[in-house]
Each structure stands twice: as C-alpha cells, then as structure tokens.
Design a protein around this motif. Sequence first.
Motif, PDB file in Angstrom:
ATOM      1  N   THR A  23      23.238  17.598  19.228  1.00 32.47           N
ATOM      2  CA  THR A  23      23.320  16.811  17.988  1.00 32.47           C
ATOM      3  C   THR A  23      23.886  15.413  18.233  1.00 32.47           C
ATOM      4  OG1 THR A  23      25.505  17.739  17.492  1.00 32.47           O
ATOM      5  CG2 THR A  23      23.588  18.867  16.550  1.00 32.47           C
ATOM      6  N   TRP A  36      22.766  12.734   9.397  1.00 30.71           N
ATOM      7  CA  TRP A  36      22.331  14.082   9.017  1.00 30.71           C
ATOM      8  C   TRP A  36      20.836  14.259   9.234  1.00 30.71           C
ATOM      9  CZ3 TRP A  36      19.082  15.977   5.059  1.00 30.71           C
ATOM     10  CH2 TRP A  36      19.038  17.366   4.989  1.00 30.71           C
ATOM     11  N   ARG A  39      19.953  14.773  12.794  1.00 25.99           N
ATOM     12  CA  ARG A  39      20.397  16.036  13.389  1.00 25.99           C
ATOM     13  C   ARG A  39      19.738  17.265  12.760  1.00 25.99           C
ATOM     14  NH1 ARG A  39      26.113  13.305  12.999  1.00 25.99           N
ATOM     15  NH2 ARG A  39      26.443  12.694  15.179  1.00 25.99           N
ATOM     16  N   ARG A  40      19.048  17.090  11.653  1.00 31.61           N
ATOM     17  CA  ARG A  40      18.584  18.237  10.866  1.00 31.61           C
ATOM     18  C   ARG A  40      17.671  19.176  11.643  1.00 31.61           C
ATOM     19  NH1 ARG A  40      15.529  16.770   5.480  1.00 31.61           N
ATOM     20  NH2 ARG A  40      14.004  16.021   7.018  1.00 31.61           N
ATOM     21  N   ALA A  42      17.572  20.084  14.721  1.00 32.83           N
ATOM     22  CA  ALA A  42      18.080  20.728  15.935  1.00 32.83           C
ATOM     23  C   ALA A  42      17.757  22.221  15.921  1.00 32.83           C
ATOM     24  CB  ALA A  42      19.596  20.527  16.044  1.00 32.83           C
ATOM     25  N   TRP A  44      19.409  24.951  15.835  1.00 31.00           N
ATOM     26  CA  TRP A  44      20.805  25.292  15.542  1.00 31.00           C
ATOM     27  C   TRP A  44      21.213  26.638  16.127  1.00 31.00           C
ATOM     28  CZ3 TRP A  44      23.919  21.613  14.120  1.00 31.00           C
ATOM     29  CH2 TRP A  44      23.406  20.496  13.445  1.00 31.00           C
ATOM     30  N   ARG A  64      23.477  18.109  24.875  1.00 34.93           N
ATOM     31  CA  ARG A  64      24.197  17.719  23.659  1.00 34.93           C
ATOM     32  C   ARG A  64      23.534  16.529  22.968  1.00 34.93           C
ATOM     33  NH1 ARG A  64      30.441  17.914  25.956  1.00 34.93           N
ATOM     34  NH2 ARG A  64      30.161  19.777  27.263  1.00 34.93           N
ATOM     35  N   SER A  66      20.694  14.810  20.712  1.00 37.69           N
ATOM     36  CA  SER A  66      19.759  15.201  19.656  1.00 37.69           C
ATOM     37  C   SER A  66      18.321  14.949  20.077  1.00 37.69           C
ATOM     38  CB  SER A  66      20.054  14.409  18.383  1.00 37.69           C
ATOM     39  OG  SER A  66      19.015  14.575  17.436  1.00 37.69           O
TER      40      SER A  66
END
Length: 269
Positions: A23, A36, A39-40, A42, A44, A64, A66
């Motif tokens: 991210t 945001w 990063r959305r 990713a 997760w 690490r 994004s």
Amino acid sequence: MSDWIDIVEGEAPLIVAFPHVGTGLADVGEGFRSPWIARRDADWWVDRLYGFAADMGATLIGTRISRSVIDLNRDPSGASLYPGQATTELCPTTTFDGEPLYAGAAPDEAEVARRRTLWFDPYHAALRAIDRLRERYDRVVLYDAHSIRSHVPRLFDGELPQFNIGTNGGMTCDPALSAAVASICAASGESHVVDGRFRGGWTTRHYGRPEQGVHAIQMELAMRGYMDEPTTPDAANWPPPFDPARAAALTAILSRIMKAVHAFALQEV
C-alpha cells in the motif's frame, strides 16, 4: 533487506509471491486523486492468509509498494495480458472500476521507466530464487497469490468464483499440478474455475516453463472468502480489518492446497 520488499528465504522447492499486497505510495503519492483510491485495489491481507507457508519451508516474496505505483504483475513492455478486455497498465492510470487515479497528468515514459528500475526490476530479481532452488530440485513451483473484490463489473460479469486458478491455458505448469489444486477447491464445496477470467498474470506466464522444471500457477481469491465485503467500498469501510477467525475456513483450504503443491514439487504425487 529493502524497506519495500519482504523476503522469507526457504529451502523447499516452493515460492509464494505477493505482488499486490503493498500500500506504499513512495514518492508519487501526491499525484494521486487520493491515497485511499490509490490503495483500494490492493490484494488485502493475502500475505497473512498464506503466512503458514513459511513453516513449510517456502520462500515468500512480497512488496510494500502499491500496485497503483507500478504493477509488478504486468508485462513490462506494456502489452496487454488480456487483449480486448478491460485491465490496468504497468503503471495504472485507472482503478479497477475505471476511475482516474491521477489528479493531473499520468506518468510519462520517463517516469514509467524510473519506476520500473526502482521497483519492478528488483522484485523480479528476487523471484530468481527459482534458480537457487532449481539447483537442488528437479521441480520448483512458483505460486502467485492474489485476491480481488467479488464484484467488479468493469472486469467481469456477476460474482467471481471463490477460487480462480490461472495457468494460461495449461501452458505454465504440468496439468497434474492444476488438477490437484482444482480437486481440493472442488472438494471444498466453494466455486472454482481454471483459466476463467484470470488466466495468470505476467509472472505466471513469464516464469512458467514446465519443460524446464519450473511450474507457475496463479490463485486469485474472491475476497468474500475471508472478509465481509461491503456492497459499496468507501474510505470509511474499506478495507475491513483482517480477522483470523473470519478467515480460518478459507485458510484451512489454502493449507490443503499448499500441501498438495509442495507434494507435487517433491514429486510425491
């Protein structure tokens, strides 16, 4: 150790790669419409799902950075992995939903080249752990681990299957490997598909050379399998925090998959 790449070096003939869990926006964050949005998309918590693989002796390689900064799973030449279908670029300019990532101009050719030198090339240099392991084993498996929201209308219709296995039409690994993985997915009772919408990204296609003993396979998980997806993700509800108890059922299936992958690499099946 770099401050943007995480490597756990193992001795088993198995590499698990996480190109999209990062991210970090590095030195380009101010160019995005918002942190945001950048990063959305990713993958997760995928590295946490497969954390057990270190105990199997697998080599784990994660980043690490994004994917909005640079997508480590795209063809560096810029060629589309899915011609004629919606996708994102080496340095994406839109989100999965087609929204612009940048408030102003997108990265130019020189900036894309800079990002490739800083992040893409070192990440793929780390994946050359394949060479170290091939010196010891006749087979090495590169397992590319991903996840995505269950509903992304721009990329696919309806709800994505829970397990999406990618081998580029059987070209990147021995059929016995994909069959073993698909069998466990089928036995789980969850939906699965082999070489559906996701047939394997550049990593799988580039490194998968089964005739040379390198077998690459991608697993794209629908996120609903390990977290509660909101109908409409926004800055207040996305991403949901990682909950090991919520993810336990899926983790158990993934553990069975990884044991089968490991057994294949050791030629025990």
